[in-house]
Design a protein around this motif. Structure first.
Motif: not given
Length: 126
Positions: A12-38
């Motif tokens: 639904i919504f995403s952000k990426v943080l690149r930090a050297g050899r690591r990359t962090y992905f922050f994603d908002v997703r939807a459940t079957k009931a159309d509620d959101y979680y991260i």
């Protein structure tokens, strides 16, 4: 592909943080009931001696009912680390190619001239 897997893929919504050899992905997703979680995914690149590489991923699922407590504890933990150890990344000193990027604070009597890391040449010198 199963229905759950299809819903897992929908971002639904995403952000990426690149930090050297690591990359962090922050994603908002939807459940079957159309509620959101991260989801928070850490992806770390590993390079083999032959030049090939692979990624290891770790994922955290964070649901709305835990947001306030999670944010509070995360804030408390980050404040604790910064208050006790400052913002300098000490582990960088242990890397073989570490070079300190800033001069330590000194009084005017202790100032040591800094050498330049580049050579100033004129076009005519080439």
């Amino acid at each position: 592909m199963r229905e759950h897997d299809m819903l897992e893929k929908e971002e639904i919504f995403s952000k990426v943080l690149r930090a050297g050899r690591r990359t962090y992905f922050f994603d908002v997703r939807a459940t079957k009931a159309d509620d959101y979680y991260i989801t928070i995914t850490e992806s770390k690149k590993f390079t083999e001696e032959d030049g090939s590489f692979h990624f290891k991923k770790h994922k955290i699922y964070l649901y709305k009912e835990d947001f306030a407590a999670f944010a509070e504890i995360l804030g408390e933990m980050t404040s604790y680390v910064l208050n006790h150890k400052g913002e300098e990344v000490i582990s960088e000193r242990h890397q073989k190619d570490f070079k300190k990027e800033y001069a330590s604070e000194k009084s005017d009597d202790d100032i040591i001239p800094q050498t330049s890391t580049f050579t100033d040449i004129e076009f005519d010198d080439i």
